[in-house]
Design an enzyme around this catalytic site. Sequence first.
Site, PDB file in Angstrom:
ATOM      1  N   TYR A 125     -41.040  57.773 -99.712  1.00  0.00           N
ATOM      2  CA  TYR A 125     -41.170  57.980-101.150  1.00  0.00           C
ATOM      3  C   TYR A 125     -42.491  58.693-101.397  1.00  0.00           C
ATOM      4  O   TYR A 125     -43.493  58.401-100.737  1.00  0.00           O
ATOM      5  CB  TYR A 125     -41.177  56.644-101.906  1.00  0.00           C
ATOM      6  N   HIS A 153     -28.285  57.428-105.047  1.00  0.00           N
ATOM      7  CA  HIS A 153     -29.092  56.214-104.831  1.00  0.00           C
ATOM      8  C   HIS A 153     -28.246  54.958-105.006  1.00  0.00           C
ATOM      9  O   HIS A 153     -28.712  53.942-105.542  1.00  0.00           O
ATOM     10  CB  HIS A 153     -30.296  56.189-105.778  1.00  0.00           C
ATOM     11  N   SER A 157     -37.174  52.027 -94.717  1.00  0.00           N
ATOM     12  CA  SER A 157     -37.649  52.398 -96.038  1.00  0.00           C
ATOM     13  C   SER A 157     -39.168  52.280 -96.140  1.00  0.00           C
ATOM     14  O   SER A 157     -39.788  51.416 -95.506  1.00  0.00           O
ATOM     15  CB  SER A 157     -37.012  51.480 -97.089  1.00  0.00           C
ATOM     16  N   LYS A 170     -32.911  63.455 -99.280  1.00  0.00           N
ATOM     17  CA  LYS A 170     -31.950  62.485 -99.824  1.00  0.00           C
ATOM     18  C   LYS A 170     -31.985  62.505-101.350  1.00  0.00           C
ATOM     19  O   LYS A 170     -33.046  62.549-101.950  1.00  0.00           O
ATOM     20  CB  LYS A 170     -32.288  61.089 -99.317  1.00  0.00           C
ATOM     21  N   THR A 227     -36.855  60.991 -99.886  1.00  0.00           N
ATOM     22  CA  THR A 227     -36.028  60.662-101.048  1.00  0.00           C
ATOM     23  C   THR A 227     -36.583  61.362-102.280  1.00  0.00           C
ATOM     24  O   THR A 227     -37.752  61.198-102.623  1.00  0.00           O
ATOM     25  CB  THR A 227     -35.981  59.140-101.265  1.00  0.00           C
TER      26      THR A 227
END
Length: 383
Positions: free
Chosen positions: A130, A276, A107, A252, A156
């Site tokens: 992100y 999520h 992440s 995603k 994402t």
Amino acid sequence: MTVITNVEDLRLLAQQRVPRMFYDYADSGSWTESTYRANNEDFQKIKLRQRVAVNMENRSTRTTMIGQDVAMPVAIAPTGLTGMQHADGEILAARAARKFGIPFTLSTMSICSIEDVAQHAGEGFWFQLYVMKDRGFIERLIDRAKAARCGALVLTLDLQIIGQRHKDLKNGLSAPPKMTLANLLDIACKPRWALGMLGTQRRNFGNIFGHVEGIENMGSLSEWTAKQFDPALNWGDVEWIKQRWGGKLILKGIQDVEDAKLAVASGADALIVSNHGGRQLDGAQSSIEALPSIVDAVGGQIEVHMDGGIRSGQDVLKARALGARGVYIGRPFLYGLGAMGEAGVSKCLQIIHNELDLTMAFCGHTQIQNVDKSILLPGTYPK
């Protein structure tokens, strides 16, 4: 607990060993948590067809995800603060995934940095991105993922704004935790966790701390992060990121057929049907309920994956039967990590693989590649 037989055993052990704020961070959803619960409960409604007198020899769960060979159609999902479930958590989980033969996804909001994971767990892991308002930072993140030889970029799309998770607010979630009396008492009851954290320097957001101008301490980092998620994110940004990255791209957060079609048009290599983990829009469809219509609409044009609610190998098989080329596990591997570190993640993967292998055989199949809706009882699965 001398015998661990399923993911629930790992969850109970993690609950005992991980400080409450970090356990709750992993094991919660937004608002009423209805979507969080539905992700799991809707799998239970799907029934399997047991077959007999079928040759069950030479079984194989091996397949591919975006062209990459995998030991089973499972990847480890990107989860923030993984290194707060257990010291050096991202490194340990990446090692376990590599040994088992499945992808690990790091992440953006990890505790261990891209470089940490590449140095200690090897190249080839996937990186989740992100989109922040600071586009220069995003460019540098992408370049760092390239330098680490990441095998795919997972973009994402469903965190332009952050859903409200009541437990995080009540617990005062922070990394590292604030040294309040309540937190000190909680940590004192978690000696394994505390000793691990004392033995590592990785306690901040490793991909951000030291890589953004003006971020000198955890206070300024928290303030920066809270303001950086970009509500203006759009499909033009996806095209820009795809060009900047140049490698395999997975999108995603797709829950709607129209968005799935836009994902195809973007030129991405795969999409992940995901809400999520029930942590954003409470009241949304479960991922497994949303999956079939998206597979029907675009499954012939793009590889469709899913996450949300996977707790067993049977869940993996059901998702595969409904058209998912692969699934992602988040909470199950976090439970294993919090319970037993790297060994716990390995145990989680072994449990899921064993359940997948045995259930596939009981349903009359020996090759995961050949599994389809015929293994499901008609009328019990979403269409």
